[in-house]
Design an enzyme around this catalytic site. Structure first.
Site, PDB file in Angstrom:
ATOM      1  N   ARG A  94       0.838  -1.180   0.000  1.00 23.84           N
ATOM      2  CA  ARG A  94       0.000   0.000   0.000  1.00 23.84           C
ATOM      3  C   ARG A  94       0.884   1.245   0.000  1.00 23.84           C
ATOM      4  O   ARG A  94       1.700   1.438   0.895  1.00 23.84           O
ATOM      5  CB  ARG A  94      -0.925   0.022   1.235  1.00 23.84           C
ATOM      6  CG  ARG A  94      -1.839   1.240   1.221  1.00 23.84           C
ATOM      7  CD  ARG A  94      -2.563   1.476   2.529  1.00 23.84           C
ATOM      8  NE  ARG A  94      -3.245   2.772   2.438  1.00 23.84           N
ATOM      9  CZ  ARG A  94      -3.619   3.501   3.467  1.00 23.84           C
ATOM     10  NH1 ARG A  94      -3.396   3.093   4.699  1.00 23.84           N
ATOM     11  NH2 ARG A  94      -4.213   4.671   3.279  1.00 23.84           N
ATOM     12  N   HIS A 139      -3.532  10.903   0.511  1.00 24.29           N
ATOM     13  CA  HIS A 139      -3.086  10.601   1.872  1.00 24.29           C
ATOM     14  C   HIS A 139      -2.543  11.887   2.499  1.00 24.29           C
ATOM     15  O   HIS A 139      -1.350  12.040   2.735  1.00 24.29           O
ATOM     16  CB  HIS A 139      -2.016   9.507   1.848  1.00 24.29           C
ATOM     17  CG  HIS A 139      -1.790   8.837   3.172  1.00 24.29           C
ATOM     18  ND1 HIS A 139      -1.884   7.482   3.349  1.00 24.29           N
ATOM     19  CD2 HIS A 139      -1.487   9.340   4.389  1.00 24.29           C
ATOM     20  CE1 HIS A 139      -1.633   7.164   4.611  1.00 24.29           C
ATOM     21  NE2 HIS A 139      -1.383   8.291   5.266  1.00 24.29           N
ATOM     22  N   ASN A 183      -7.470   8.635   2.738  1.00 20.20           N
ATOM     23  CA  ASN A 183      -6.985   8.038   3.978  1.00 20.20           C
ATOM     24  C   ASN A 183      -7.486   8.844   5.172  1.00 20.20           C
ATOM     25  O   ASN A 183      -7.220  10.037   5.280  1.00 20.20           O
ATOM     26  CB  ASN A 183      -5.454   8.014   4.005  1.00 20.20           C
ATOM     27  CG  ASN A 183      -4.921   7.350   5.266  1.00 20.20           C
ATOM     28  OD1 ASN A 183      -5.025   6.143   5.435  1.00 20.20           O
ATOM     29  ND2 ASN A 183      -4.367   8.151   6.177  1.00 20.20           N
ATOM     30  N   GLU A 184      -8.249   8.190   6.036  1.00 22.80           N
ATOM     31  CA  GLU A 184      -8.630   8.722   7.340  1.00 22.80           C
ATOM     32  C   GLU A 184      -9.325  10.084   7.275  1.00 22.80           C
ATOM     33  O   GLU A 184      -8.789  11.108   7.713  1.00 22.80           O
ATOM     34  CB  GLU A 184      -7.409   8.807   8.251  1.00 22.80           C
ATOM     35  CG  GLU A 184      -6.739   7.460   8.461  1.00 22.80           C
ATOM     36  CD  GLU A 184      -5.548   7.488   9.407  1.00 22.80           C
ATOM     37  OE1 GLU A 184      -5.157   6.418   9.874  1.00 22.80           O
ATOM     38  OE2 GLU A 184      -5.028   8.607   9.667  1.00 22.80           O
ATOM     39  N   ASN A 324      -8.088   1.300   9.222  1.00 23.86           N
ATOM     40  CA  ASN A 324      -6.879   1.546  10.002  1.00 23.86           C
ATOM     41  C   ASN A 324      -7.252   1.416  11.473  1.00 23.86           C
ATOM     42  O   ASN A 324      -8.135   2.138  11.951  1.00 23.86           O
ATOM     43  CB  ASN A 324      -6.320   2.949   9.750  1.00 23.86           C
ATOM     44  CG  ASN A 324      -5.777   3.129   8.342  1.00 23.86           C
ATOM     45  OD1 ASN A 324      -5.752   2.186   7.545  1.00 23.86           O
ATOM     46  ND2 ASN A 324      -5.360   4.339   8.017  1.00 23.86           N
ATOM     47  N   TYR A 326      -5.551   0.797  15.533  1.00 25.96           N
ATOM     48  CA  TYR A 326      -4.362   0.712  16.363  1.00 25.96           C
ATOM     49  C   TYR A 326      -4.649   0.395  17.829  1.00 25.96           C
ATOM     50  O   TYR A 326      -3.888  -0.312  18.471  1.00 25.96           O
ATOM     51  CB  TYR A 326      -3.573   2.027  16.298  1.00 25.96           C
ATOM     52  CG  TYR A 326      -2.910   2.268  14.965  1.00 25.96           C
ATOM     53  CD1 TYR A 326      -1.618   1.825  14.722  1.00 25.96           C
ATOM     54  CD2 TYR A 326      -3.569   2.938  13.942  1.00 25.96           C
ATOM     55  CE1 TYR A 326      -0.994   2.032  13.497  1.00 25.96           C
ATOM     56  CE2 TYR A 326      -2.959   3.159  12.711  1.00 25.96           C
ATOM     57  CZ  TYR A 326      -1.677   2.700  12.491  1.00 25.96           C
ATOM     58  OH  TYR A 326      -1.075   2.900  11.280  1.00 25.96           O
ATOM     59  N   GLU A 394      -4.126  -0.411   7.749  1.00 28.65           N
ATOM     60  CA  GLU A 394      -3.039  -0.055   8.668  1.00 28.65           C
ATOM     61  C   GLU A 394      -3.284  -0.730  10.008  1.00 28.65           C
ATOM     62  O   GLU A 394      -4.410  -0.768  10.497  1.00 28.65           O
ATOM     63  CB  GLU A 394      -2.938   1.456   8.913  1.00 28.65           C
ATOM     64  CG  GLU A 394      -2.404   2.271   7.760  1.00 28.65           C
ATOM     65  CD  GLU A 394      -2.265   3.745   8.104  1.00 28.65           C
ATOM     66  OE1 GLU A 394      -2.110   4.081   9.314  1.00 28.65           O
ATOM     67  OE2 GLU A 394      -2.331   4.574   7.179  1.00 28.65           O
ATOM     68  N   GLU A 445       6.768  10.566  10.581  1.00 23.68           N
ATOM     69  CA  GLU A 445       5.482  10.383  11.242  1.00 23.68           C
ATOM     70  C   GLU A 445       4.853  11.733  11.586  1.00 23.68           C
ATOM     71  O   GLU A 445       4.670  12.092  12.745  1.00 23.68           O
ATOM     72  CB  GLU A 445       5.636   9.499  12.484  1.00 23.68           C
ATOM     73  CG  GLU A 445       5.644   8.016  12.174  1.00 23.68           C
ATOM     74  CD  GLU A 445       4.356   7.520  11.532  1.00 23.68           C
ATOM     75  OE1 GLU A 445       3.286   8.118  11.789  1.00 23.68           O
ATOM     76  OE2 GLU A 445       4.416   6.550  10.763  1.00 23.68           O
ATOM     77  N   TRP A 446       4.546  12.500  10.525  1.00 19.51           N
ATOM     78  CA  TRP A 446       3.742  13.708  10.628  1.00 19.51           C
ATOM     79  C   TRP A 446       4.238  14.661  11.715  1.00 19.51           C
ATOM     80  O   TRP A 446       3.530  14.980  12.666  1.00 19.51           O
ATOM     81  CB  TRP A 446       2.276  13.349  10.826  1.00 19.51           C
ATOM     82  CG  TRP A 446       1.807  12.367   9.791  1.00 19.51           C
ATOM     83  CD1 TRP A 446       1.444  11.077   9.985  1.00 19.51           C
ATOM     84  CD2 TRP A 446       1.703  12.602   8.378  1.00 19.51           C
ATOM     85  NE1 TRP A 446       1.105  10.492   8.785  1.00 19.51           N
ATOM     86  CE2 TRP A 446       1.257  11.402   7.786  1.00 19.51           C
ATOM     87  CE3 TRP A 446       1.945  13.708   7.545  1.00 19.51           C
ATOM     88  CZ2 TRP A 446       1.040  11.270   6.411  1.00 19.51           C
ATOM     89  CZ3 TRP A 446       1.726  13.571   6.170  1.00 19.51           C
ATOM     90  CH2 TRP A 446       1.276  12.376   5.622  1.00 19.51           C
TER      91      TRP A 446
END
Length: 488
Positions: A94, A139, A183-184, A324, A326, A394, A445-446
């Site tokens: 992905r 994304h 995405n999200e 996604n 977590y 994810e 990571e953002w």
């Protein structure tokens, strides 16, 4: 399902027994993969005609400590990325397309051929190595020229995204079978246009996040219809969207706490997925937003309604759901509204949530390790949406230790979450088609390079961005090879 039945269902399901590790092989057609996204790995932020996106703009103009200017340098090192994928033996990869790399202005009047060739090269390298591309069209990296025009808050965004998606289908659709539009959406809208925590950092609490969400789901529907009418017959692919969702577990068996957990779920799924299934927001969300808006003195709900034409247009525009997931939260009902005049997504949900201190902590505050939440969420999705096809897009574990190659805690996370996925398929009958681990390698990571999700370590102090296999990569390689959750 009426609301009383929902509460009874949740109360019964709360008692689901956590089972032992499920080591049975996954179904023969089940796919294993890993994921990344363009801004987090590509770098080359202004090379070969690429335009500026909102993350480029914000990280440069507001002097963030870290940028994505080089990241993992995958723009130049994509063959190394594919070699790592080949080493893992995964079925799919992905990744996302950079809108600004393909369309520097955001519009299709100027196509950047160097960007097109980059993705064609990447896709060819994947296919030559027997790896299927799973492609995310958006994304988080809006072209800055479109943001200057309002981004998701401009109703014309639906057309802008439709044009962009159509170009993607034309350019790459013969080699891509599965597409993800967004995405999200919850993160994009709530954190980008509500509380202003991520670019474009617009503080619009109570209005902005819902305006964004409405245009986003309409834009997804536009892309789906374009694919359905112009490309599906020839390319024979599918189009889905990715939602990030925690599991919300009632913190007691009281009716009000069970109800609060359901409301929390509906404020995720009822805003972004339900409209694409049957054309409208969840009734739970609509009623709560209408009540709060009226109490606050507004003439109409702050959650703008869809027209009948829009409802018809959106209905049935998901070929599969990308999930996604977590972590998990315990949820309870608020004893009273702390501030009835407060506006914003988190205030509008009207629940309180927390994570016990004794739950295992990952490398970020929100990331508690709660494997049973995965199974419960998958079962809820099955029951709520009539057993849709689900691709887990994810799932992963972060740590923040430098050069941590012996990452046993990540292995434990993968093992136990995958075991719960296997239980969901076997015991609960959930239609899960694939699992995608986040992520292939440590990346941007953002806002930080200190948070590590990767199966491969990346040395961000090296100009070569040297990649090194972690212990978790060896473990996941065994999982893919045996098609089962294995002991180390």
């Amino acid at each position: 399902m009426n609301i009383a039945a929902v509460f009874f269902h949740l109360a019964a399901f709360t008692l689901l027994k956590v089972t032992a590790l499920n080591t049975k092989p996954f179904p023969k057609d089940f796919k294993f993969g890993v994921g990344t996204s363009s801004f987090q790995i590509e770098g080359a932020w202004n090379e070969d005609g690429k335009g500026e996106n909102i993350w480029d703009y914000i990280t440069h103009t507001r002097h963030w400590n870290y940028t994505g200017d080089v990241a993992c340098d995958s723009y130049h090192k994509y063959k190394e990325d594919v070699a790592m994928l080949k080493e893992l033996g995964v079925n799919h990869y992905r990744f996302s397309l950079s809108w600004s790399r393909l369309l520097p202005t955001g519009f299709t009047n100027k196509v950047n051929e160097a960007g097109v060739q980059y993705y064609k090269n990447l896709i060819k390298e994947l296919k030559d190595n027997g790896i299927e591309p799973l492609v995310t069209i958006y994304h988080w990296d809006m072209p800055q020229p479109l943001q200057d025009l309002g981004g998701f808050l401009n109703d014309n965004f639906v057309d802008w995204f439709g044009d962009y998606a159509e170009l993607c289908f034309e350019l790459f659709g013969d080699d891509v079978s599965n597409w993800l539009t967004f995405n999200e959406p919850g993160i994009v809208c709530v954190f980008g246009y509500g509380v202003a925590w991520i670019p474009p950092n617009i503080l619009g609490q109570g209005f902005g996040e819902y305006m964004c969400g409405k245009n986003l789901v309409l834009a997804h529907a536009r892309a789906w219809h374009i694919y359905d009418t112009k490309f599906r017959a020839k390319q024979k692919g599918s189009v889905g969207m990715v939602t990030v969702s925690d599991w919300y577990e009632p913190n007691s068996n009281k009716t009000e706490d069970i109800q609060a957990a359901e409301v929390a779920l509906q404020f995720v799924w009822g805003l972004y997925i339900k409209p694409l299934i049957d054309g409208d927001y969840s009734s739970v969300v609509k009623e709560q937003m209408a009540r709060r808006s009226k109490q606050q003195g507004f003439k109409r709900s702050r959650l703008t309604e869809f027209t009948k034409e829009q409802q018809t247009y959106m209905s049935g525009t998901l070929d599969f759901i990308g999930l996604n997931h977590y972590t998990t939260y315990l949820v309870g009902a608020q004893e009273s509204d702390p501030d009835p005049s407060a506006m914003g997504y988190f205030q509008d949900v009207e629940v309180w949530r927390y994570q016990p201190d004794d739950w295992e902590q990952g490398g970020q505050d929100f990331l508690k390790v709660v494997p049973w939440g995965m199974r419960k969420l998958l079962k809820w999705m099955k029951d709520t949406f009539n057993n849709p096809k689900i691709i887990i897009t994810e799932n992963g574990f972060s740590d923040n230790k430098q050069n941590l190659l012996d990452d046993d805690r990540r292995i434990n996370y993968i093992k136990n979450y995958l075991s719960n996925v296997r239980d969901a398929i076997e015991i609960d009958g959930v239609n899960v088609a694939a699992y995608t681990l986040w992520s292939l390698m440590d990346n941007y990571e953002w806002g930080s390079y200190d948070v590590k999700y990767g199966l491969y370590h990346v040395d961000f102090n090296s100009p070569n961005r040297t990649r090194t296999m972690k212990k978790s990569a060896e473990y996941y390689k065994k999982v893919v090879a045996t098609r089962s959750v294995v002991e180390e």
